[in-house]
Motif scaffolding. Structure first.
Motif, short mmCIF file in Angstrom:
data_model
loop_
_atom_site.label_atom_id
_atom_site.label_comp_id
_atom_site.label_asym_id
_atom_site.label_seq_id
_atom_site.Cartn_x
_atom_site.Cartn_y
_atom_site.Cartn_z
N TYR A 122 0.83 -1.20 0.00
CA TYR A 122 0.00 0.00 0.00
C TYR A 122 0.87 1.26 0.00
CZ TYR A 122 -3.56 3.33 1.68
OH TYR A 122 -4.40 4.39 1.82
N GLY A 123 2.01 1.21 0.66
CA GLY A 123 2.85 2.40 0.78
C GLY A 123 4.01 2.45 -0.19
N ASP A 124 3.99 1.62 -1.24
CA ASP A 124 5.14 1.51 -2.14
C ASP A 124 5.13 2.47 -3.33
OD1 ASP A 124 6.90 -0.34 -1.00
OD2 ASP A 124 5.77 -2.06 -1.73
N MET A 125 4.09 3.29 -3.47
CA MET A 125 4.05 4.23 -4.59
C MET A 125 3.88 5.65 -4.08
SD MET A 125 1.90 2.11 -7.48
CE MET A 125 0.43 1.89 -6.48
N SER A 126 4.42 6.60 -4.83
CA SER A 126 4.43 7.98 -4.35
C SER A 126 3.03 8.56 -4.21
CB SER A 126 5.32 8.87 -5.22
OG SER A 126 5.17 8.60 -6.60
N CYS A 127 2.08 8.12 -5.03
CA CYS A 127 0.72 8.63 -4.88
C CYS A 127 0.09 8.15 -3.58
CB CYS A 127 -0.15 8.25 -6.07
SG CYS A 127 -0.24 6.49 -6.44
N TYR A 128 0.65 7.10 -2.99
CA TYR A 128 0.17 6.61 -1.68
C TYR A 128 1.11 7.05 -0.55
CZ TYR A 128 -3.66 3.75 -3.46
OH TYR A 128 -4.86 3.32 -4.02
N GLY A 129 1.97 8.00 -0.81
CA GLY A 129 2.77 8.59 0.25
C GLY A 129 4.23 8.24 0.27
N LYS A 138 2.63 -9.27 4.05
CA LYS A 138 2.32 -10.52 3.38
C LYS A 138 2.29 -11.67 4.38
CE LYS A 138 3.92 -13.39 -0.52
NZ LYS A 138 4.96 -13.53 -1.57
N TYR A 139 1.45 -12.64 4.15
CA TYR A 139 1.27 -13.86 4.94
C TYR A 139 0.37 -13.69 6.16
CZ TYR A 139 5.48 -15.24 2.34
OH TYR A 139 6.38 -15.50 1.35
N GLY A 140 0.26 -12.47 6.70
CA GLY A 140 -0.38 -12.30 7.99
C GLY A 140 -1.82 -11.83 7.96
N SER A 141 -2.38 -11.65 9.18
CA SER A 141 -3.76 -11.22 9.37
C SER A 141 -3.90 -9.73 9.61
CB SER A 141 -4.39 -11.98 10.55
OG SER A 141 -4.51 -13.35 10.27
N PHE A 142 -2.80 -9.07 9.95
CA PHE A 142 -2.89 -7.64 10.14
C PHE A 142 -3.13 -6.95 8.80
CE2 PHE A 142 -0.33 -8.27 14.18
CZ PHE A 142 -1.37 -7.89 15.03
N GLU A 143 -3.53 -5.69 8.88
CA GLU A 143 -4.10 -4.99 7.73
C GLU A 143 -3.17 -4.90 6.53
OE1 GLU A 143 -7.82 -2.79 6.79
OE2 GLU A 143 -7.13 -4.52 7.94
N ALA A 144 -1.88 -4.72 6.75
CA ALA A 144 -0.97 -4.56 5.61
C ALA A 144 -0.89 -5.80 4.73
CB ALA A 144 0.44 -4.19 6.09
N GLY A 145 -1.36 -6.94 5.24
CA GLY A 145 -1.35 -8.16 4.42
C GLY A 145 -2.33 -8.12 3.28
N THR A 146 -3.45 -7.40 3.45
CA THR A 146 -4.48 -7.39 2.40
C THR A 146 -4.94 -6.00 2.00
OG1 THR A 146 -6.23 -7.67 4.05
CG2 THR A 146 -5.35 -9.66 3.01
N ALA A 147 -4.55 -4.96 2.72
CA ALA A 147 -4.88 -3.59 2.30
C ALA A 147 -3.94 -3.22 1.17
CB ALA A 147 -4.73 -2.61 3.46
N VAL A 148 -4.47 -3.09 -0.03
CA VAL A 148 -3.65 -2.95 -1.22
C VAL A 148 -3.97 -1.64 -1.95
CG1 VAL A 148 -3.32 -5.42 -1.59
CG2 VAL A 148 -5.34 -4.30 -2.54
N PRO A 149 -3.02 -1.15 -2.74
CA PRO A 149 -3.36 -0.01 -3.59
C PRO A 149 -4.39 -0.42 -4.63
CG PRO A 149 -1.21 -0.90 -4.17
CD PRO A 149 -1.64 -1.60 -2.92
N MET A 150 -5.24 0.50 -5.00
CA MET A 150 -6.20 0.25 -6.08
C MET A 150 -6.57 1.57 -6.72
SD MET A 150 -9.79 -1.86 -6.03
CE MET A 150 -11.16 -1.33 -7.05
N ILE A 151 -6.35 1.65 -8.02
CA ILE A 151 -6.62 2.85 -8.80
C ILE A 151 -7.48 2.44 -10.00
CG2 ILE A 151 -5.58 4.67 -10.23
CD1 ILE A 151 -3.04 4.29 -8.41
#
Length: 531
Positions: A63-70, A382-395
């Motif tokens: 989610y945080g890997d692109m500049s439009c997402y910070g 990745k792999y886990g249940s916390f939010e960063a595992g499935t909260a993904v960028p979407m445009i």
């Protein structure tokens, strides 16, 4: 006669036995904009001329890997430009925190937890989506679209795992689930076989180097990363990934042969992009609308981008891989312009799951992150249940339909890909049982409404489930019981007890509030139990 189901009538949960009342669902959700009609016929969210559709799925892009997402230690100008022309979602979710199950749900509209064999697939797995499953590709094909799967696949090939003859045309391929054309990797770049497959057989097949693949034992005399580290000229493994060596990098699994068909990691992205552009051009020349399931490999290990990116990122190879992803997006966008179809193409950019930094190779990524946060504001990965595992960028960009530069906080899930595209393609009926969990949130996906999904369900690597509403996050008891994945260092959130987080209070899932909100937790547990 085949029994059919109308997707326009499936907005509400079809499960009659669901113990949660509609009022309880509203109570679980943050205030949202009043419900917008989903029917394409009743709103201008569809075009009189059906659009081409490109579903562009990155691999392990956080989610945080692109500049439009910070992100500020890596720039993604081409993705940023597309975001400025469309809708960028801040609360979009994949259906799993690993690749194979996430992609299963994306293509079938069925939650991956319903199928027992949707774990991370070996490179010699059989096709995981049964051939009689009605997929989004089947639906788009039946609606008159030319369809293609290009890039990473990781959903298996052939009818019987571990017994494919890779030197002959395969008996079961993406053609059996609706794709008119495919140019794909069997799994991922870190797994053998390290060749592309085009329309059912090895692309650029070299008869002088017949291919053998095994995930059980090595072939006599074949070097491995474990026994022959001196042959690793490009990357060394950090954990696992020490079996057969291809292009100076050791992989998962054993492989012999391949010859001229073997890929060079530096060229994978260019090969994927060029085949996608060729497919687009062919469809345009024939006057056919097209649907492309276009999957890049860049951010997934082993990260070894083209030489043109070498040394350009302070984050090393992982940063360069993100730059290469952005470059690929630019190639596709430029091709839409040159073909004269940009104004009538719906482009969806997303990722299959959350990020991982060290996933098996010593590429320097952990030490070069600096203050870059691949998961953005979210906890885990990745792999886990916390939010960063499935909260993904979407445009989503569809010129003339999506508002320009809109940022949407609506809760959306990739499970709805099937139903949304069905309405956009004008495919109103499908075989009974198709895409049972997919709902047509067309207005939300096109930025014409801020209506959130009632909830988003996701599966972790241990097959435990999470439930997300606009306000709450519920994590069901885990199965592997580890707090941290030992190889990657990712927090998994797999506790013995369930957890509840108020996402309005903290997006980082810091404070488990289940003891003070037992009724909410019970309601969310009941939803999962009745799915």
């Amino acid at each position: 006669m085949v029994e059919s189901v109308n997707f326009a009538s499936m907005k509400s949960n079809p499960a009659k036995s669901l113990a949660l009342t509609a009022a309880a669902l509203v109570a679980l959700s943050a205030p949202v904009v009043a419900s917008a009609a989903s029917s394409a016929a009743d709103d201008t969210a569809t075009s009189s001329k059906r659009p081409n559709v490109i579903l562009l799925v990155a691999d392990d892009l956080g989610y945080g890997d692109m500049s439009c997402y910070g992100a500020h230690r890596v720039n993604t100008p081409r993705v940023d430009s597309i975001a400025s022309q469309g809708v960028m979602f801040t609360n979009a979710h994949a259906c799993a925190s690993t690749s194979t199950p996430s992609r299963y749900s994306l293509l079938t509209g069925e939650y991956c937890f319903r199928k027992p064999n949707t774990n991370i697939a070996d490179g010699d797995a059989a096709l995981i989506i049964p051939a009689d499953t009605y997929t989004v590709a089947d639906m788009m094909h039946d609606a008159g679209y030319r369809t293609a799967a290009i890039g990473k696949w990781h959903l298996g090939l052939g009818s019987e795992g571990g017994k494919q003859d890779w030197n002959k045309p395969l008996d079961v391929t993406p053609a059996d689930i609706g794709f008119d054309h495919h140019y794909i990797m069997a799994a991922t770049a870190d797994r053998v076989p390290c060749v592309f497959f085009e329309d059912g057989q090895v692309a650029n097949y070299d008869p002088s180097a017949p291919i053998e693949v095994s995930y059980r034992k090595n072939f006599p005399g074949e070097p491995t990363g474990k026994d022959n580290p001196e042959l690793l000229t490009k990357l060394h493994p950090s954990h696992g990934h020490d079996m057969s060596i291809v292009n100076g990098i050791s992989r998962i699994g054993y492989m012999k042969g391949g010859g001229k068909a073997l890929w060079r990691d530096e060229d994978i992205a260019d090969s994927i992009a060029s085949h996608a552009i060729d497919f687009m051009a062919g469809a345009v020349a024939d006057g056919e609308p097209f649907f492309i399931y276009l999957c890049t490999n860049d951010v997934h290990v082993p990260r070894y981008p083209h030489e043109r990116f070498r040394g350009l990122s302070p984050m090393g190879l992982r940063g360069e891989a993100i730059m290469q992803f952005d470059y690929t997006v630019g190639l596709i966008d430029d091709a839409l312009d040159s073909l004269g179809i940009a104004d009538n193409t719906m482009l969806i950019i997303t990722s299959d799951n959350g990020p991982v930094v060290d996933d098996g190779y010593r590429d320097g990524a952990p030490g070069l992150l600096g203050d870059h946060r691949p998961g953005g504001p979210w906890r885990g990965g990745k792999y886990g249940s916390f939010e960063a595992g499935t909260a993904v960028p979407m445009i989503v960009r569809w010129p003339g339909i999506t508002p320009e530069g809109k940022v949407s906080d609506a809760l959306v899930s990739q499970i709805d890909n099937f139903a949304v595209l069905a309405e956009i393609a004008g495919a109103e009926t499908h075989p009974a049982g198709a895409a049972p969990d997919s709902k047509p949130y067309v207005q939300t996906w096109t930025g014409r409404s801020d209506e959130s999904r009632d909830y988003a369900v996701a599966m972790a690597a241990d097959r435990s489930l999470t439930l997300r509403t606009p306000r709450w996050k519920y994590i069901a008891p885990g199965r592997d019981k580890r707090a941290v994945e030992p190889n990657t260092g990712i927090e998994l959130g797999h506790d013995y007890a369930p957890a509840l987080f108020d996402m309005n209070e903290s997006r980082f899932e810091e404070n488990n509030v289940i003891s003070s909100n037992p009724d909410v937790a019970e309601q969310m547990r009941t939803i999962l139990e009745n799915l």
